[in-house]
Design a protein around this motif. Structure first.
Motif, short mmCIF file in Angstrom:
data_model
loop_
_atom_site.label_atom_id
_atom_site.label_comp_id
_atom_site.label_asym_id
_atom_site.label_seq_id
_atom_site.Cartn_x
_atom_site.Cartn_y
_atom_site.Cartn_z
N THR A 62 73.85 -6.84 42.50
CA THR A 62 74.03 -8.14 43.14
C THR A 62 74.11 -8.04 44.65
OG1 THR A 62 76.46 -8.05 43.12
CG2 THR A 62 75.38 -8.86 41.12
N ALA A 63 73.93 -9.18 45.31
CA ALA A 63 74.30 -9.35 46.72
C ALA A 63 75.58 -10.18 46.71
CB ALA A 63 73.19 -10.06 47.49
N LYS A 214 69.54 -8.24 47.94
CA LYS A 214 69.58 -7.87 46.53
C LYS A 214 68.86 -6.54 46.34
CE LYS A 214 69.53 -11.08 43.34
NZ LYS A 214 69.12 -12.21 42.49
N GLN A 215 68.20 -6.09 47.40
CA GLN A 215 67.66 -4.73 47.42
C GLN A 215 68.66 -3.76 48.03
OE1 GLN A 215 64.81 -4.24 45.82
NE2 GLN A 215 64.91 -6.45 45.46
N LYS A 216 69.63 -4.31 48.74
CA LYS A 216 70.66 -3.46 49.34
C LYS A 216 71.86 -4.32 49.69
CE LYS A 216 70.96 0.45 52.45
NZ LYS A 216 70.33 1.17 53.56
N VAL A 238 80.48 4.66 50.14
CA VAL A 238 79.41 4.35 49.19
C VAL A 238 79.28 5.43 48.11
CG1 VAL A 238 76.96 3.82 48.92
CG2 VAL A 238 78.16 3.07 50.98
N ALA A 239 78.97 6.66 48.51
CA ALA A 239 78.64 7.71 47.53
C ALA A 239 79.81 8.02 46.59
CB ALA A 239 78.18 8.97 48.26
N GLU A 240 81.02 8.12 47.14
CA GLU A 240 82.16 8.43 46.27
C GLU A 240 82.45 7.28 45.31
OE1 GLU A 240 84.66 11.43 49.23
OE2 GLU A 240 85.53 9.51 48.64
N GLY A 276 73.57 -1.96 46.36
CA GLY A 276 73.58 -0.66 47.03
C GLY A 276 74.17 0.46 46.19
N HIS A 277 74.91 0.13 45.14
CA HIS A 277 75.51 1.16 44.28
C HIS A 277 74.62 1.53 43.11
CE1 HIS A 277 79.39 1.37 46.26
NE2 HIS A 277 79.50 0.06 46.22
#
Length: 352
Positions: A62-63, A214-216, A238-240, A276-277
Motif C-alpha cells: 500500500t501507499a 504504490k511502487q514505493k 526499512v531492512a530490519e 516499500g516493504h
C-alpha cells in the motif's frame, strides 16, 4: 504477536436459537469457507506467498495516504476470507485504528508539547526528537492531502471484523526499538544533518504523487532521497523491519484448527504493509531469521564519549531549533523542559 479484537459487526448471519455453541461455530466456519474464493481475482498490488505446510499469505502493498490502497485491502479480505490479518503497526500506534478520520486529521497536523514529551519518554531525548521531526513530515503530507495516515489499516481492521474467526495482529517492530536503533547507528554529525533535512522538508505533494508511491512507500521514498549518505538509517528503518514483518507473517501463517474436530488445516493470511516493504519480505520469506539481533539496542561505545558530551548541548540546541521550525513553538517549549535545562547547566558548570 500483538493482537487486537476484531471490530464488532452486525452482518454475521443469524442462527436458529436451537443451535448449540459447537453447531453454531461449525455453521460459521462453513459460511466463511463458502465465501472464500479459491482463485481470487486480486489487485496488482497483492503478492502471494506460501509456506511448506500449504498456508497462503496475500501481501497487500500500500501507499499510506491512498484511497485506492484502502480499496485494495477491502477487496482482498472480502475475497480470501482470511484466518488472520496482519498490519504494519505496533502497539504504540494502535490508537489510529479506532479514531475517526476527523480526529485523526487534527492529531496528525498538531505537533504539540504533549507529543514531544511522550516521544521523549518512550524513546529518549535524541530518538524522541527525531520521531517528532518524522511526525512533522507526516503532518506536512496530511495537511497537503487533507487525508489522515493509516486509512488502509483502519480498513483492514473493519473488514477483519466481518470475517468469522478472523484474528487481527499488529505485525511491526515496536517504534521505540526502531528509533533507538536508528539513532544509535548514526554519528552525531549525521544526526544533525538528518534533523536539518527533515526540518526543512516542505516540497508540495499531490494525490497523484501518492498513487505513484504504490511502487514505493511515500515516507520511505522521502527518506530514501537522503539515504545515500545514511545507509545505516535505511538498514534500521526499512531492512530490519522487513525481517520483523516477515517473521510476524510467518508466525501468523501457522496451521489453524478447523471445527468440529480441531483438525489442523493450512491458514490463509492477509498482510497489509507499505509497498516499500514488499520486496524485502519476498527476499526474506524462505530465509532463517534472527529476530533477537534486531530487537536489541547496543550500548554506546566509549570512543568519542568526551566529544559527544562536549557537543551534546549544541546538538540538542540544533534539534530544538528544528522542532521549533517544525511545530511553531514546540521547540521553545522543549528547551524549557527541566531535563534539557539541567543538561545545559551541567555543560556550563565544570566538574569538581
Amino acid at each position: 504477536d500483538d493482537s487486537v479484537g476484531p471490530a464488532e459487526d452486525d452482518t454475521q448471519p443469524p442462527f436458529p436459537l436451537e443451535l448449540s455453541d459447537s453447531e453454531a461455530v461449525e455453521v460459521l466456519w462453513q459460511v466463511r469457507t463458502q465465501r472464500r474464493q479459491a482463485e481470487p481475482d486480486l489487485p496488482d498490488t497483492v503478492t502471494r506467498l506460501s509456506t511448506p505446510d500449504g498456508s497462503i499469505v496475500y501481501l497487500v502493498g500500500t501507499a499510506h495516504f491512498s484511497d485506492s490502497s484502502k480499496k485494495d485491502v477491502a477487496t482482498t479480505i472480502r475475497a480470501v476470507q482470511p484466518d488472520v490479518v496482519v498490519v504494519e503497526l505496533c502497539q504504540y500506534r494502535v490508537s489510529m485504528l479506532k479514531m475517526d478520520e476527523k480526529t485523526l486529521l487534527k492529531e496528525a497536523k498538531d505537533i504539540n508539547l504533549e507529543k514531544v514529551q511522550q516521544a521523549i519518554k518512550q524513546n529518549g531525548v535524541m530518538s524522541g526528537l527525531m520521531q517528532i521531526l518524522l511526525l512533522k513530515v507526516s503532518a506536512h503530507i496530511t495537511e497537503q492531502l487533507g487525508m489522515a495516515p493509516g486509512g488502509e489499516f483502519r480498513e483492514a481492521f473493519k473488514e477483519a471484523g466481518k470475517v468469522p474467526f478472523c484474528k487481527f495482529h499488529l505485525g511491526d517492530r515496536p517504534i521505540p526499538v526502531t528509533f533507538k536503533r536508528a539513532i544509535a547507528a548514526l554519528s552525531l554529525w549525521q544526526k544533525a544533518r538528518l534533523a536539518w533535512g527533515l526540518c526543512f522538508l516542505s516540497d508540495p505533494i499531490s494525490k497523484e504523487d501518492v498513487e505513484k508511491c504504490k511502487q514505493k512507500d511515500l515516507l520511505e521514498q522521502t527518506m530514501s532521497e537522503m539515504i545515500g549518505e545514511f545507509p545505516a538509517l535505511h538498514r534500521t528503518i526499512v531492512a530490519e523491519r522487513d525481517i520483523y514483518l516477515t517473521h510476524t507473517l510467518r508466525q501468523a501463517a501457522r496451521c489453524v484448527e478447523a471445527p468440529p474436530n480441531a483438525e489442523k488445516v493450512p491458514a490463509v493470511v492477509v498482510g497489509v504493509v507499505g509497498m516499500g516493504h514488499v520486496p524485502g519480505i519476498e527476499r526474506n520469506w524462505d530465509k532463517e531469521l534472527n529476530i533477537h539481533e534486531i530487537m536489541s539496542v547496543a550500548p554506546p561505545s566509549r570512543f568519542g564519549w568526551v566529544v559527544r558530551n562536549v557537543l551534546k548541548g549544541a546538538m540538542w540546541g540544533l534539534l530544538g531549533y528544528a522542532c521549533f521550525r517544525a511545530s511553531k513553538g514546540v521547540g521553545r517549549a522543549l528547551l524549557s523542559l527541566p531535563t534539557v535545562q539541567s543538561l545545559f547547566e551541567n555543560i556550563r558548570t565544570p566538574s569538581v
